[in-house]
Design an enzyme around this catalytic site. Structure first.
Site: not given
Ligand code: PSU
Ligand code: MN
Length: 308
Positions: A26, A160
């Site tokens: 990603e 996380k």
């Molecule tokens: N968790 C991490 N690092 C990240 C992300 C999540 O430890 O970079 C990023 C990923 O791209 C994930 C996104 O798909 O955050 C999720 O964002 P949201 O919670 O806004 O859906």
């Protein structure tokens, strides 16, 4: 064949045409997950890990009206210096493509790109999930719904501690997403190897994960698999150590009214500062570990298809 606006790097296209092993990566982790220049270094190191494992890496991002499947070193560098790139989830892909803007793909959007290109395996750090306080905020990442509908095996280091891990597991169960702990019984918690929660499924080899991926396709099941791979021991930050900093970052986010797409990047940035960079070292270590496992799984899928 797809009519989607894809721009596939020749090396990736060749590997896919030959039925070879490709691992998608990603780009939100590059633009919104880590600071420059460590983000670009991480991206290049992780690509090299996949090559060392015998597979071809394909970092996915949207640029100039195309979904790029595989980025050149120059494109990676440019993206790493574009912190104002749009953060793309399923809802944002079409709008970004028609605008011509640069967009970094989250787990959800990367899965969409991978499926369009015919890539089965995607390695990342952490997925989005159910945020703490979701019972009032309703903040549940679109990543979970993507896992329920797009047939890609995603390797992450678990959810996380900024998220509500039990609620995230409940939603994945409701959506019918297999959550597979790799090599241990507990669900890992990103920076920490242990979460205190037993995973619904466990596999101890890449071969079994690949076989399950192929079996799901034979059954015509929609959606992917989530593989939760624990961070290497040497780099882990055990939960009792990281939790106070997570609590502090969460309290600050609430006090400052951080909402929607900004929540995850804000929390990651604050935890980086509060751990004095230790969270970044851990993050890089776990992404590399996931990339290596991703390469093994992609190779196992490719071999199994050839032997049919
Ligand atoms: N968790 C991490 N690092 C990240 C992300 C999540 O430890 O970079 C990023 C990923 O791209 C994930 C996104 O798909 O955050 C999720 O964002 P949201 O919670 O806004 O859906
Ligand atoms: Mn959200």
């Amino acid at each position: 064949m797809t009519n989607a606006p894809l721009s596939i790097l020749p090396e990736v296209a060749d590997a896919l045409a030959a039925g070879g092993a490709v691992v998608a990566l990603e780009s939100t982790i590059i633009t919104h997950g880590m600071p420059y220049p460590q983000n670009v270094e991480m991206a290049k190191t992780v690509e090299q890990d996949i090559r060392d494992g015998g597979a071809i890496p394909a970092t996915i991002a949207v640029m100039a009206g195309k979904i790029h499947i595989g980025l050149s070193p120059e494109q990676l560098e440019t993206l790493g210096k574009t912190p104002d790139a749009r953060k793309l989830s399923r809802a944002d892909m079409a709008a970004c493509l028609i605008s011509g803007d640069t967009g970094a793909t989250t787990v959800a959007a990367t899965m969409i790109g991978a499926r369009l290109a015919g890539i089965d395996v995607f390695a990342t750090g952490g997925i989005g999930g159910v945020h703490r306080g979701a019972e009032t905020s309703f903040d549940i990442s679109a990543d979970l719904h993507e896992l329920a509908q797009t047939p890609v095996t995603v390797i992450a280091a678990g959810a996380k501690a900024i998220l509500d891990i039990p609620k995230t597991m409940e939603v994945l169960e409701t959506l019918g997403v297999p959550v597979i702990a790799y090599g241990q019984s507990e669900i890992p918690a990103f920076w920490a190897r242990a979460s205190g929660l037993i995973a619904p499924l466990r596999f101890d080899s890449a071969t079994e994960i690949a076989a399950a991926h192929l079996m799901r396709a034979r059954l015509g099941l929609t959606g992917g698999q989530l593989v939760a791979n624990p961070i290497p021991l040497a780099d882990e930050i055990p939960l009792p150590e990281i939790l106070p900093m997570v609590e502090q970052a969460l309290a600050e986010a609430e006090a400052q009214g951080i909402a929607a797409k900004s929540v995850t990047p804000f929390l990651l940035g604050r935890i980086f500062e509060l751990t004095e960079g230790r969270s970044l070292t851990a993050n890089i270590s776990l992404v590399r570990n996931n990339a290596r496992l991703g390469a093994e799984i992609a190779i196992a899928i490719s071999k199994a298809r050839r032997n049919r």
